[in-house]
Design an enzyme around this catalytic site. Structure first.
Site, PDB file in Angstrom:
ATOM      1  N   ILE A 142       0.816  -1.214   0.000  1.00 37.73           N
ATOM      2  CA  ILE A 142       0.000   0.000   0.000  1.00 37.73           C
ATOM      3  C   ILE A 142       0.853   1.269   0.000  1.00 37.73           C
ATOM      4  CG2 ILE A 142      -0.222   0.336   2.497  1.00 37.73           C
ATOM      5  CD1 ILE A 142      -3.109   0.510  -0.111  1.00 37.73           C
ATOM      6  N   HIS A 196       9.415  -5.312   2.069  1.00 39.80           N
ATOM      7  CA  HIS A 196       8.984  -4.756   0.780  1.00 39.80           C
ATOM      8  C   HIS A 196      10.118  -4.942  -0.231  1.00 39.80           C
ATOM      9  CE1 HIS A 196       5.134  -2.982   2.050  1.00 39.80           C
ATOM     10  NE2 HIS A 196       5.729  -2.845   3.222  1.00 39.80           N
ATOM     11  N   ASP A 249      -3.164 -12.170  12.232  1.00 37.37           N
ATOM     12  CA  ASP A 249      -4.589 -11.820  12.245  1.00 37.37           C
ATOM     13  C   ASP A 249      -5.437 -12.829  11.468  1.00 37.37           C
ATOM     14  OD1 ASP A 249      -3.790 -11.200   9.675  1.00 37.37           O
ATOM     15  OD2 ASP A 249      -4.527  -9.129   9.697  1.00 37.37           O
ATOM     16  N   ASP A 275       1.061  -4.016  12.940  1.00 35.91           N
ATOM     17  CA  ASP A 275       0.963  -3.235  11.692  1.00 35.91           C
ATOM     18  C   ASP A 275      -0.346  -2.448  11.701  1.00 35.91           C
ATOM     19  OD1 ASP A 275       1.931  -2.253   9.281  1.00 35.91           O
ATOM     20  OD2 ASP A 275       1.130  -3.909   8.088  1.00 35.91           O
TER      21      ASP A 275
END
Length: 392
Positions: A142, A196, A249, A275
């Site tokens: 993102i 990333h 999660d 996060d």
């Protein structure tokens, strides 16, 4: 919320996880923001008695928290913004965190750099996490494409200033920066995490040889494990020198992936992270991330194109999920939420255990994983006690 800064108090609990074993009943004596004594089988004279089913444990340490309580650090890189994030996550058991700035303009990094020293006097702020801007566009997630770049001298000056602002981290793609830049950042006092990134396993090995010590949100936004190219995932799973954060999660990583990571890394190298984004600790369903609308649906935060945008997660939920999804003991999950991140940050002699001399950063929660209370020692510059939080 309790405060353990200057007061002396004794907390009695039937169940105490001391950072190594689950024990109890017993009591923990706190003085001047530090643990003075831990006694088992002795609960008389305690100033605070926890409910019989409550567990007292070292407070959670979250090394990747972008926001909470309606605050996104990128939008409010200020003392007030950081305070809002810390207060929101404290309610979920986080007593130490690294507020996290994702890739942004040079001016935003500089604004946070100016505020950083004052922010370190906020109890619970252990340092900062700069996630970017030196990322690989092919694994940007993102992060805004326009802000991904190799840091220039201006960026570097601001980033390096975090080297003496607590225990701060920079996430970067090692294949996208000169090796000398990694050396320069580490020499400035920063911890470097690979993330990333589309690096090969060999490139990660070379980066680890230079001092890269962490991996940011394992499995997400990185080169994957394949038969003849293990990628960053394979390098992370196979190299015991690397600590790895993981978002537990049930959305970011499949439960099978979580179990594989735990089997490979173990509780002493795998760290629970949230996060978290601004909606954590609120009832809101939407927020704006650098001009893009992010929506919460069924626990999943996404942009309009479906890209995951951080997590809607707190540390107590991550602990609960680790037990349920990985199938590990509560003890293992608690180690991953406190002692291991403390060790990664070089704070293993200060945080992550309930033992004499350690900071009195504690959480109490019940078997339903509801936080009963937290205590914080009050943290200024590393190791110095300052004004404790007021009862909240």
């Amino acid at each position: 919320m309790g405060h353990a800064g200057s007061a002396s108090l004794t907390i009695a609990a039937q169940h105490i996880f001391d950072g190594i074993d689950m024990r109890g009943p017993g009591s923990v004596r706190i003085a001047q923001g530090r643990i003075e004594r831990i006694s088992f089988g002795e609960t008389a004279g305690a100033s605070i008695r926890l409910p019989r089913d409550a567990i007292l444990a070292p407070g959670f340490i979250d090394i990747q928290v972008n926001g909470g309580g309606g605050v996104l650090l990128n939008d409010q890189p200020t003392e007030a913004g950081v305070r809002g994030i810390v207060e929101a996550h404290r309610k979920a058991g986080t007593t130490g965190c690294l507020p996290t700035l994702i890739s942004d303009r040079s001016e935003v990094i500089e604004r946070l750099a100016v505020a950083a020293e004052t922010c370190l006097e906020i109890p619970g702020v252990l340092g900062f996490h700069l996630e970017g801007p030196a990322l690989n566009r092919s694994r940007k997630g993102i992060h805004p494409d326009a802000e991904i770049r190799v840091p220039d001298r201006r960026d570097l000056a601001a980033i390096k200033s975090f080297g003496d602002r607590g225990r701060s981290i920079v996430t970067l793609a090692p294949e996208c920066v000169p090796a000398s830049m990694i050396d320069e950042l580490i020499a400035a006092g920063l911890r470097i995490a690979a993330g990333h990134s589309d690096a090969t396993a060999a490139e990660i090995g070379q980066a680890v040889d230079r001092g890269v010590s962490g991996v940011t949100h394992l499995f997400n936004a990185m080169s994957q494990l394949n038969a003849r190219e293990p990628g960053l995932v394979g390098a992370a799973l196979g190299d015991d020198r690397l600590f790895a954060g993981i978002i537990c999660d049930g959305i970011h990583v499949d439960p099978t992936g979580l179990r594989v990571a735990f089997r490979c890394k173990g509780r002493d190298r795998l760290m629970l992270v949230t996060d978290a984004m601004p909606l954590a600790g609120t009832n809101d369903r939407q927020f704006m991330l650098q001009g893009r609308e992010i929506t919460l649906h069924d626990g999943r935060l996404t942009g309009r194109d479906g890209t995951l945008a951080g997590a809607h997660l707190t540390m107590i939920e991550a602990v609960r999920n680790a037990v349920a999804l990985i199938g590990i003991s509560l003890v293992d999950a608690l180690v991953m939420a406190s002692r291991t991140p403390a060790s990664f940050l070089g704070l293993g002699s200060e945080l992550g255990r309930i033992a004499p001399g350690y900071r009195a950063d504690l959480v109490a929660f019940n078997p339903d994983f509801e936080v009963v209370d937290t205590w914080m020692s009050g943290v200024g510059s590393m190791g110095e006690a300052s004004k404790a939080s007021e009862r909240g």
